[in-house]
Design an enzyme around this catalytic site. Structure first.
Site, PDB file in Angstrom:
ATOM      1  N   ASP A  91      -8.975   1.607  -5.675  1.00  0.00           N
ATOM      2  CA  ASP A  91      -8.564   0.377  -4.974  1.00  0.00           C
ATOM      3  C   ASP A  91      -7.768   0.645  -3.700  1.00  0.00           C
ATOM      4  O   ASP A  91      -7.035  -0.216  -3.239  1.00  0.00           O
ATOM      5  CB  ASP A  91      -7.771  -0.534  -5.921  1.00  0.00           C
ATOM      6  N   GLU A  92      -7.947   1.807  -3.114  1.00  0.00           N
ATOM      7  CA  GLU A  92      -7.050   2.219  -2.035  1.00  0.00           C
ATOM      8  C   GLU A  92      -7.801   3.012  -0.970  1.00  0.00           C
ATOM      9  O   GLU A  92      -8.601   3.890  -1.309  1.00  0.00           O
ATOM     10  CB  GLU A  92      -6.057   3.161  -2.695  1.00  0.00           C
TER      11      GLU A  92
ATOM     12  N   ASP B 278      -4.467  -1.523  -0.108  1.00  0.00           N
ATOM     13  CA  ASP B 278      -4.364  -1.341  -1.560  1.00  0.00           C
ATOM     14  C   ASP B 278      -4.526  -2.710  -2.227  1.00  0.00           C
ATOM     15  O   ASP B 278      -3.790  -3.646  -1.913  1.00  0.00           O
ATOM     16  CB  ASP B 278      -2.993  -0.740  -1.885  1.00  0.00           C
TER      17      ASP B 278
HETATM   18  P1  TTP Z   1      -2.615   0.716  -8.378  1.00  0.00           P
HETATM   19  O1  TTP Z   1      -3.042   0.361  -7.003  1.00  0.00           O
HETATM   20  O2  TTP Z   1      -1.553   1.758  -8.543  1.00  0.00           O
HETATM   21  O3  TTP Z   1      -2.090  -0.574  -9.148  1.00  0.00           O
HETATM   22  P2  TTP Z   1      -2.600  -2.060  -9.101  1.00  0.00           P
HETATM   23  O4  TTP Z   1      -3.664  -2.247  -8.108  1.00  0.00           O
HETATM   24  O5  TTP Z   1      -2.930  -2.466 -10.493  1.00  0.00           O
HETATM   25  O6  TTP Z   1      -1.286  -2.840  -8.690  1.00  0.00           O
HETATM   26  P3  TTP Z   1      -0.570  -2.920  -7.276  1.00  0.00           P
HETATM   27  O7  TTP Z   1      -0.604  -4.365  -6.898  1.00  0.00           O
HETATM   28  O8  TTP Z   1       0.807  -2.432  -7.526  1.00  0.00           O
HETATM   29  O9  TTP Z   1      -1.359  -2.053  -6.338  1.00  0.00           O
HETATM   30  O10 TTP Z   1      -3.854   1.194  -9.232  1.00  0.00           O
HETATM   31  C1  TTP Z   1      -5.149   0.641  -9.071  1.00  0.00           C
HETATM   32  C2  TTP Z   1      -5.850   0.524 -10.390  1.00  0.00           C
HETATM   33  O11 TTP Z   1      -5.930   1.823 -11.020  1.00  0.00           O
HETATM   34  C3  TTP Z   1      -5.122  -0.353 -11.375  1.00  0.00           C
HETATM   35  O12 TTP Z   1      -5.491  -1.717 -11.242  1.00  0.00           O
HETATM   36  C4  TTP Z   1      -5.507   0.236 -12.700  1.00  0.00           C
HETATM   37  C5  TTP Z   1      -5.751   1.694 -12.419  1.00  0.00           C
HETATM   38  N1  TTP Z   1      -4.603   2.488 -12.907  1.00  0.00           N
HETATM   39  C6  TTP Z   1      -4.654   3.038 -14.176  1.00  0.00           C
HETATM   40  O13 TTP Z   1      -5.647   2.896 -14.878  1.00  0.00           O
HETATM   41  N2  TTP Z   1      -3.573   3.745 -14.636  1.00  0.00           N
HETATM   42  C7  TTP Z   1      -2.432   3.917 -13.896  1.00  0.00           C
HETATM   43  O14 TTP Z   1      -1.470   4.563 -14.352  1.00  0.00           O
HETATM   44  C8  TTP Z   1      -2.393   3.360 -12.569  1.00  0.00           C
HETATM   45  C9  TTP Z   1      -1.162   3.507 -11.719  1.00  0.00           C
HETATM   46  C10 TTP Z   1      -3.493   2.644 -12.129  1.00  0.00           C
HETATM   47 MG    MG Z   2      -3.441  -1.483  -6.149  1.00  0.00          MG
END
Ligand code: TTP
Ligand code: MG
Length: 352
Positions: free
Chosen positions: A106-107, A8
């Protein structure tokens, strides 16, 4: 024994912006709606870790984020840029997996059971993947390694950003038991509240709870909570779709939570798929359902029958069954799809 990685990216949208604009590095960056001096509507997509220190997080109203840190750098969502970066990273990840499943922008899950001989080698592989992503894209990620998808997913979130957490089979219980119940994917705010009211705060508490009580409170999904609390998850890492397949998808005009309408849509998509099967004179054996939530998190779930069939009824039945666990999320559904694969020409069946 399986060895699964969950990768992730860290603060993905915000990290891409900080990479594109090095002057934003080390500063609070908020990607999302325009704050319009605190009067803006809409929400935060994500916040850099610097901005998270102010309490800003994904999904928060942008007006609140502005209140918490008016000096943050507020940027609009540049989705096409993030998608390009994402697809390059997914290509790197795919190269290192026996089986690969992208879950969201992103996962991803990587099944590496065949290419590493133990968890130590898996850790080395994870370090290599992190280095590659850093060298080619200047971005960091967090990786969780476990004996199944559930553990890998929870482990990747255990230490963020730039984390690497390995949970061996014999460590599963010790790892899970102190974590709050909401670490289990599918346990959102509402479920957490009910569990907490029952005195169940940690995954360890959940593991000690009688499964029949969970079924009574939550229905079928209670079984999933029970299994998850014991670290049990048999689901496979699934390549998105096989090439030889037929499918249809539908994006809802507005994000959807109406189960009846979602079922109706699934039925009509299945009917279209079935009509094409008939035209092509094909039978199928595997049914795959795809669900995308409002935040673009995407899941696919498959079921393989032990017979070839051309039945529409069978397709709809399996489709609804596969869709069921996704309907319990607190997130609204943006898109659903159904696909059939392991196709054969009907002619062959008739000759038998
Ligand atoms: P995530 O992997 O949940 O968050 P992140 O990568 O920003 O942070 P983390 O380090 O905790 O993993 O989500 C990936 C992307 O998806 C995030 O950068 C933006 C988008 N996203 C949204 O647009 N709305 C949301 O509610 C979430 C959770 C994510
Ligand atoms: Mg993320």
């Amino acid at each position: 024994m399986r060895i699964i990685l969950h990768v992730d990216l860290d603060a993905f949208f915000a990290s891409v912006e900080q990479r594109e604009h090095p002057e934003y590095r080390g500063l609070p960056v908020v990607v999302g709606a325009n704050p319009k001096g605190g009067k803006g509507r809409g929400v935060v997509s994500t916040a850099s870790y610097e901005a998270r220190k102010y309490g800003i997080h994904s999904g928060m109203p942008i007006s609140k984020a502005y209140k918490l840190c008016p000096n943050a750098i507020f940027l609009p969502v540049n989705f096409s840029l993030y998608e390009k970066v994402s697809s390059r990273i997914m290509n790197i990840l795919r190269e290192h997996a026996d089986k690969f499943e992208q879950v969201s922008i992103d996962e991803a899950f990587l099944d590496v059971s065949k290419r590493v001989k133990d968890f130590d080698q898996a850790r080395q592989l994870a370090i290599l993947i992190k280095e590659k992503i850093w060298e080619s894209e200047n971005l960091t990620c967090s990786i969780g390694i476990g004996p199944n998808k559930l553990i890998a997913k929870i482990a990747s979130g255990f230490k963020k950003p730039d984390g690497l957490t390995v949970v061996r089979p014999e460590e599963v219980e010790k790892f899970l038991s102190p974590l709050p119940v909401e670490e289990i994917p599918g346990i959102g705010k509402k479920t957490k509240k009910i569990l907490n009211e029952m005195g169940i705060k940690t995954i360890g508490d959940l593991a000690k709870t009688n499964v029949s009580l969970l079924i009574e409170k939550f229905g079928k999904i209670g079984i999933f909570f029970h299994l998850a609390s014991h670290g049990i998850d048999e689901s496979e890492v699934e390549e998105e779709y096989e090439i030889k397949s037929l499918g249809r998808e539908h994006t809802f005009e507005k994000d959807m939570e109406d189960v009846l309408f979602i079922h109706k849509t699934l039925e009509s998509l299945a009917k279209e798929v079935w009509e094409e099967l008939k035209r092509e004179n094909l039978t199928y054996r595997t049914i795959t359902v795809k669900v995308r939530y409002e935040d673009f998190e995407t899941h696919t779930h498959s079921k393989t029958l032990n017979f070839q069939t051309d039945s529409l009824e069978e397709m709809i039945k399996a489709g609804k069954e596969l869709l069921e666990p996704f309907l319990y999320s607190e997130k609204r559904i943006r898109l659903i799809g159904i696909r059939v694969s392991k196709l054969k020409e009907e002619r062959i069946k008739k000759l038998k």
